[in-house]
Design a protein around this motif. Structure first.
Motif, PDB file in Angstrom:
ATOM      1  N   GLU A   1     -65.480 -47.337 -48.378  1.00 38.08           N
ATOM      2  CA  GLU A   1     -66.370 -48.209 -49.383  1.00 38.08           C
ATOM      3  C   GLU A   1     -68.066 -47.936 -49.139  1.00 38.08           C
ATOM      4  OE1 GLU A   1     -69.246 -51.268 -51.318  1.00 38.08           O
ATOM      5  OE2 GLU A   1     -68.895 -50.812 -48.987  1.00 38.08           O
TER       6      GLU A   1
ATOM      7  N   SER B   1     -74.466 -55.340 -46.981  1.00 38.95           N
ATOM      8  CA  SER B   1     -75.289 -56.470 -49.084  1.00 38.95           C
ATOM      9  C   SER B   1     -74.378 -58.201 -48.294  1.00 38.95           C
ATOM     10  CB  SER B   1     -74.761 -55.833 -49.631  1.00 38.95           C
ATOM     11  OG  SER B   1     -73.112 -55.541 -49.731  1.00 38.95           O
TER      12      SER B   1
ATOM     13  N   CYS C   1     -70.997 -55.906 -43.979  1.00 39.97           N
ATOM     14  CA  CYS C   1     -71.677 -54.911 -44.637  1.00 39.97           C
ATOM     15  C   CYS C   1     -72.987 -55.023 -45.072  1.00 39.97           C
ATOM     16  CB  CYS C   1     -71.458 -54.231 -45.724  1.00 39.97           C
ATOM     17  SG  CYS C   1     -72.115 -53.390 -47.440  1.00 39.97           S
TER      18      CYS C   1
ATOM     19  N   HIS D   1     -66.058 -56.327 -47.890  1.00 39.57           N
ATOM     20  CA  HIS D   1     -64.899 -55.430 -49.229  1.00 39.57           C
ATOM     21  C   HIS D   1     -65.314 -54.240 -48.721  1.00 39.57           C
ATOM     22  CE1 HIS D   1     -69.432 -55.636 -49.511  1.00 39.57           C
ATOM     23  NE2 HIS D   1     -69.630 -53.644 -49.058  1.00 39.57           N
ATOM     24  N   GLU D   2     -64.930 -54.087 -47.221  1.00 43.51           N
ATOM     25  CA  GLU D   2     -64.715 -52.385 -46.534  1.00 43.51           C
ATOM     26  C   GLU D   2     -63.316 -52.818 -45.992  1.00 43.51           C
ATOM     27  OE1 GLU D   2     -69.531 -52.435 -45.943  1.00 43.51           O
ATOM     28  OE2 GLU D   2     -68.888 -52.148 -43.739  1.00 43.51           O
TER      29      GLU D   2
HETATM   30 ZN   LIG Z   1     -70.877 -52.792 -48.613  1.00 44.94          ZN
END
Ligand SMILES: [Zn+2]
Ligand SMILES: [Zn+2]
Length: 337
Positions: free
Chosen positions: A142, A39, A37, A56-57
């Motif tokens: 996400e 982020s 990501c 987190h994806e």
């Molecule tokens: Zn993300």
């Protein structure tokens, strides 16, 4: 099993650790795909929790379930949200899920061969992937959910004019979703290659952000934008954003500057023009459900954004690709390949 421990963007260490056993109410998921990501590479945001396993994806497969888990069985393909709100507090009741103070369990980072899904996420944060959604496509659930939320908060309707500032991965998904709403899309970025990506995702007008964006916008579109989406943290972009929003419009901060950077808002001008300034951070369960629908139905095609798939051992290269900005769109790590 192998995990990738992030210390900073130049220092990500592959470590061997024992494969965990799920507790009675937990499940063990094999990570098939995990997206990097935008982020993940923001060090001021990530460093306070380092060293840690990011990612987190995810798209994964259940390989083992705890004794009291009935909802899932080995072989099920799943997406798991990074964290789940309580759905009971006043923030949750008012659609401010990302502000819920009762979040305890987080999904362990997906840059690992296997992860344990904690109880709260097994109950409310895991989603069975429909047959039509592959694990690669699952990595977009996400980020798309975050975009769904941002555009919903901004009140972005069909057929409006949208200026997307910053054409990294999150800006490109903003463009895709706005395009699905038949909006007219103006994209700006300082990077030429990223503007080419934006055009291929459906942007109608491209503006080199080194120019005066307002002047280019008026020259090419005759009017300002109904919604301005800031998908970049550059202060210069924010300055320009103020000038590009039409009366009654909205500016949404999808990315923000560093905590020590100050932003001046021309609030006096905005007062009589009824311009709204909003922030949007993360997503909530309804946004995730919507994102799954959008991908499953083919309303949002995600495959054309995947430019790289790398094994876990090449994760450093993956981070570099994301940092280089013009060499990649979506970079996916495949820990079990
Ligand atoms: Zn993300
Ligand atoms: Zn809550």
């Amino acid at each position: 099993m192998k995990i990738a421990v992030w210390h900073n963007n130049k220092d990500i260490r592959i470590e061997d650790v024992p494969r965990p056993k799920p507790g009675p109410k937990e499940i063990l998921v094999k990570i098939i795909a995990c997206g990097i990501c935008g982020s993940d590479i923001v060090e001021w945001y990530r460093l306070p929790r380092a060293p840690l396993v990011l990612g987190h994806e995810i798209g994964g497969e259940v390989v083992e379930t705890g004794g009291s888990v009935k909802k899932y069985k080995p072989g099920d393909r799943v997406f798991v949200a990074p964290k789940v709100p309580c759905m009971k507090c006043s923030y949750c009741e008012n659609d401010h899920y990302p502000a819920c103070p009762n979040v305890k369990d987080r999904m362990p980072g997906g840059f690992a061969e296997f992860i344990i899904i904690p109880e709260a996420l097994v109950q409310r944060g895991a989603y069975l992937l429909p047959d039509k959604i592959s694990c690669d496509q699952s990595t977009f659930i996400e980020p798309l959910a975050c975009v769904v939320r941002a555009q919903r908060l901004a009140g972005l309707q069909n057929n409006r004019t949208v200026l997307v500032m910053g054409c990294g991965m999150s800006g490109l998904i903003q463009i895709k979703l706005a395009k699905a709403k038949n909006c007219k899309i103006i994209a700006s970025d300082i990077n030429k290659k990223r503007l080419e990506f934006a055009a291929s995702m459906g942007a109608d007008i491209l503006i080199d952000a080194a120019e005066n964006i307002h002047d280019r916008l008026i020259a090419k579109n005759t009017k300002k934008a109904d919604v301005v989406i800031l998908a970049t943290a550059a202060l210069s972009a924010i300055e320009q954003a103020w000038k590009c929003v039409d009366k009654g419009g909205a500016i949404i901060f999808f990315a923000v500057p560093r905590p020590d950077e100050k932003v001046l808002i021309p609030i006096n001008e905005f007062w009589t023009q009824e311009i709204r300034i909003l922030t949007s951070y993360y997503c909530g369960p309804p946004d995730i459900a919507e994102a799954i629908n959008l991908i499953e139905s083919g309303t949002i095609i995600v495959d054309d954004m995947i430019t790289h798939k790398l094994p876990l051992t090449k994760i450093l290269e993956g981070f570099q690709l994301v940092m280089d900005a013009d060499k990649s769109m979506k970079v996916i790590i495949t820990p079990n390949e």
